[in-house]
Design a protein around this motif. Sequence first.
Motif, PDB file in Angstrom:
ATOM      1  N   THR A 108       1.028  -1.235  -0.129  1.00 32.73           N
ATOM      2  CA  THR A 108      -0.096   0.101  -0.004  1.00 32.73           C
ATOM      3  C   THR A 108       0.858   1.333   0.083  1.00 32.73           C
ATOM      4  O   THR A 108       1.721   1.190   0.987  1.00 32.73           O
ATOM      5  CB  THR A 108      -0.967  -0.041   1.265  1.00 32.73           C
ATOM      6  OG1 THR A 108      -1.777  -1.014   1.161  1.00 32.73           O
ATOM      7  CG2 THR A 108      -1.595   1.277   1.228  1.00 32.73           C
ATOM      8  N   THR A 109       0.681   2.184  -0.927  1.00 24.41           N
ATOM      9  CA  THR A 109       1.530   3.263  -1.085  1.00 24.41           C
ATOM     10  C   THR A 109       0.641   4.393  -0.503  1.00 24.41           C
ATOM     11  O   THR A 109      -0.662   4.590  -0.887  1.00 24.41           O
ATOM     12  CB  THR A 109       2.180   3.542  -2.602  1.00 24.41           C
ATOM     13  OG1 THR A 109       2.751   2.323  -2.877  1.00 24.41           O
ATOM     14  CG2 THR A 109       3.029   4.662  -2.412  1.00 24.41           C
ATOM     15  N   VAL A 110       1.145   5.367   0.204  1.00 22.64           N
ATOM     16  CA  VAL A 110       0.567   6.602   0.982  1.00 22.64           C
ATOM     17  C   VAL A 110       1.266   7.717   0.504  1.00 22.64           C
ATOM     18  O   VAL A 110       2.566   7.740   0.613  1.00 22.64           O
ATOM     19  CB  VAL A 110       0.323   6.496   2.535  1.00 22.64           C
ATOM     20  CG1 VAL A 110      -0.323   7.705   2.998  1.00 22.64           C
ATOM     21  CG2 VAL A 110      -0.280   5.281   2.823  1.00 22.64           C
ATOM     22  N   GLU A 111       0.813   8.883   0.048  1.00 17.18           N
ATOM     23  CA  GLU A 111       1.329  10.165  -0.256  1.00 17.18           C
ATOM     24  C   GLU A 111       0.994  11.196   0.965  1.00 17.18           C
ATOM     25  O   GLU A 111       0.044  11.294   1.284  1.00 17.18           O
ATOM     26  CB  GLU A 111       1.139  10.700  -1.575  1.00 17.18           C
ATOM     27  CG  GLU A 111       1.917  11.640  -1.938  1.00 17.18           C
ATOM     28  CD  GLU A 111       1.689  12.189  -3.438  1.00 17.18           C
ATOM     29  OE1 GLU A 111       2.644  13.132  -3.834  1.00 17.18           O
ATOM     30  OE2 GLU A 111       0.714  11.932  -3.994  1.00 17.18           O
ATOM     31  N   GLY A 112       2.095  11.879   1.383  1.00 20.96           N
ATOM     32  CA  GLY A 112       1.781  13.243   2.380  1.00 20.96           C
ATOM     33  C   GLY A 112       3.180  13.398   2.773  1.00 20.96           C
ATOM     34  O   GLY A 112       4.117  13.080   2.647  1.00 20.96           O
ATOM     35  N   GLU A 113       3.017  14.222   3.977  1.00 20.57           N
ATOM     36  CA  GLU A 113       4.059  14.854   4.724  1.00 20.57           C
ATOM     37  C   GLU A 113       4.421  13.764   5.633  1.00 20.57           C
ATOM     38  O   GLU A 113       3.608  12.640   6.034  1.00 20.57           O
ATOM     39  CB  GLU A 113       3.739  15.925   5.383  1.00 20.57           C
ATOM     40  CG  GLU A 113       3.408  17.204   4.712  1.00 20.57           C
ATOM     41  CD  GLU A 113       4.715  17.667   3.709  1.00 20.57           C
ATOM     42  OE1 GLU A 113       5.473  17.667   4.155  1.00 20.57           O
ATOM     43  OE2 GLU A 113       4.073  17.864   2.606  1.00 20.57           O
ATOM     44  N   TRP A 114       5.624  13.675   6.027  1.00 25.05           N
ATOM     45  CA  TRP A 114       6.543  12.599   6.857  1.00 25.05           C
ATOM     46  C   TRP A 114       5.529  12.223   7.983  1.00 25.05           C
ATOM     47  O   TRP A 114       5.283  11.045   8.387  1.00 25.05           O
ATOM     48  CB  TRP A 114       7.687  13.186   7.317  1.00 25.05           C
ATOM     49  CG  TRP A 114       8.509  12.149   8.267  1.00 25.05           C
ATOM     50  CD1 TRP A 114       8.540  12.072   9.587  1.00 25.05           C
ATOM     51  CD2 TRP A 114       9.444  11.202   7.954  1.00 25.05           C
ATOM     52  NE1 TRP A 114       9.203  11.160   9.993  1.00 25.05           N
ATOM     53  CE2 TRP A 114       9.945  10.459   9.336  1.00 25.05           C
ATOM     54  CE3 TRP A 114       9.949  10.610   6.500  1.00 25.05           C
ATOM     55  CZ2 TRP A 114      10.887   9.412   8.896  1.00 25.05           C
ATOM     56  CZ3 TRP A 114      10.904  10.086   6.639  1.00 25.05           C
ATOM     57  CH2 TRP A 114      11.498   9.128   7.953  1.00 25.05           C
ATOM     58  N   ASP A 115       5.283  13.164   8.862  1.00 31.85           N
ATOM     59  CA  ASP A 115       4.524  13.077  10.088  1.00 31.85           C
ATOM     60  C   ASP A 115       3.233  12.207   9.762  1.00 31.85           C
ATOM     61  O   ASP A 115       2.799  11.234  10.755  1.00 31.85           O
ATOM     62  CB  ASP A 115       4.406  14.275  11.021  1.00 31.85           C
ATOM     63  CG  ASP A 115       5.831  14.755  11.715  1.00 31.85           C
ATOM     64  OD1 ASP A 115       6.817  13.842  11.779  1.00 31.85           O
ATOM     65  OD2 ASP A 115       5.831  15.972  11.956  1.00 31.85           O
ATOM     66  N   GLU A 116       2.439  12.867   8.968  1.00 31.45           N
ATOM     67  CA  GLU A 116       1.287  12.144   8.702  1.00 31.45           C
ATOM     68  C   GLU A 116       1.394  10.659   8.115  1.00 31.45           C
ATOM     69  O   GLU A 116       0.492  10.001   8.472  1.00 31.45           O
ATOM     70  CB  GLU A 116       0.278  13.306   7.663  1.00 31.45           C
ATOM     71  CG  GLU A 116       0.790  13.545   6.528  1.00 31.45           C
ATOM     72  CD  GLU A 116       0.003  14.472   5.988  1.00 31.45           C
ATOM     73  OE1 GLU A 116      -1.054  15.169   6.385  1.00 31.45           O
ATOM     74  OE2 GLU A 116       0.418  15.144   4.650  1.00 31.45           O
ATOM     75  N   VAL A 117       2.126  10.609   7.292  1.00 29.82           N
ATOM     76  CA  VAL A 117       2.130   9.368   6.705  1.00 29.82           C
ATOM     77  C   VAL A 117       2.591   8.269   7.693  1.00 29.82           C
ATOM     78  O   VAL A 117       2.026   7.212   7.714  1.00 29.82           O
ATOM     79  CB  VAL A 117       3.188   9.300   5.398  1.00 29.82           C
ATOM     80  CG1 VAL A 117       3.583   7.977   4.843  1.00 29.82           C
ATOM     81  CG2 VAL A 117       2.589  10.208   4.007  1.00 29.82           C
ATOM     82  N   MET A 118       3.805   8.656   8.265  1.00 32.96           N
ATOM     83  CA  MET A 118       4.288   7.721   9.532  1.00 32.96           C
ATOM     84  C   MET A 118       3.111   7.547  10.504  1.00 32.96           C
ATOM     85  O   MET A 118       3.203   6.340  10.895  1.00 32.96           O
ATOM     86  CB  MET A 118       5.427   8.114   9.949  1.00 32.96           C
ATOM     87  CG  MET A 118       6.848   8.214   9.061  1.00 32.96           C
ATOM     88  SD  MET A 118       6.955   6.473   8.249  1.00 32.96           S
ATOM     89  CE  MET A 118       8.527   6.803   7.612  1.00 32.96           C
ATOM     90  N   ALA A 119       2.245   8.469  10.791  1.00 29.71           N
ATOM     91  CA  ALA A 119       1.098   8.198  11.595  1.00 29.71           C
ATOM     92  C   ALA A 119       0.297   6.882  11.290  1.00 29.71           C
ATOM     93  O   ALA A 119      -0.272   6.158  11.629  1.00 29.71           O
ATOM     94  CB  ALA A 119       0.505   9.416  11.994  1.00 29.71           C
ATOM     95  N   VAL A 120       0.002   7.127   9.894  1.00 34.97           N
ATOM     96  CA  VAL A 120      -0.833   6.235   9.117  1.00 34.97           C
ATOM     97  C   VAL A 120      -0.128   4.909   9.151  1.00 34.97           C
ATOM     98  O   VAL A 120      -0.842   3.921   9.420  1.00 34.97           O
ATOM     99  CB  VAL A 120      -1.392   6.670   7.712  1.00 34.97           C
ATOM    100  CG1 VAL A 120      -1.983   5.551   7.146  1.00 34.97           C
ATOM    101  CG2 VAL A 120      -2.088   8.062   7.813  1.00 34.97           C
ATOM    102  N   VAL A 121       0.876   4.758   8.722  1.00 29.90           N
ATOM    103  CA  VAL A 121       1.785   3.522   8.837  1.00 29.90           C
ATOM    104  C   VAL A 121       1.650   2.806  10.165  1.00 29.90           C
ATOM    105  O   VAL A 121       1.328   1.839  10.336  1.00 29.90           O
ATOM    106  CB  VAL A 121       3.204   3.604   8.497  1.00 29.90           C
ATOM    107  CG1 VAL A 121       3.854   2.316   8.617  1.00 29.90           C
ATOM    108  CG2 VAL A 121       3.144   3.932   6.964  1.00 29.90           C
ATOM    109  N   LYS A 122       1.833   3.589  11.193  1.00 26.36           N
ATOM    110  CA  LYS A 122       1.983   3.077  12.822  1.00 26.36           C
ATOM    111  C   LYS A 122       0.497   2.530  12.969  1.00 26.36           C
ATOM    112  O   LYS A 122       0.208   1.557  13.713  1.00 26.36           O
ATOM    113  CB  LYS A 122       2.177   4.112  13.573  1.00 26.36           C
ATOM    114  CG  LYS A 122       2.320   3.681  15.063  1.00 26.36           C
ATOM    115  CD  LYS A 122       2.635   4.676  15.952  1.00 26.36           C
ATOM    116  CE  LYS A 122       2.795   4.181  17.273  1.00 26.36           C
ATOM    117  NZ  LYS A 122       1.889   3.161  17.884  1.00 26.36           N
TER     118      LYS A 122
END
Length: 100
Positions: free
Chosen positions: A41-55
């Motif tokens: 799954t690929t997600v696009e956004g800013e570092w903090d928001e993308v990493m929060a989604v991955v977590k």
Amino acid sequence: MLVAFSVTPLGVGENVGELVAEAVRVVRASGLPNRTDAMFTTVEGEWDEVMAVVKAATDAVAARAPRVSLVIKADLRPGVTGALDAKVESVERHLAEDQT
């Protein structure tokens, strides 16, 4: 940035689709541009928001599996947006040129 990730529940048998769907639900609910294929799954956004989604997606799977494997690949290009679609469109354009 683009982050491609794969979260795999371990210790729950071979049929993991239901648990993987939990992770994808989290990604889709985030509102960030995303795409899911057979492997990532690929997600696009800013570092903090993308990493929060991955977590959050990983935590959703971990809530139902005794062990979780997480693979992450990231493309960091500050100031670039729309890369989720632009990269694929570029490849498709080059493929179409081959047909002419």
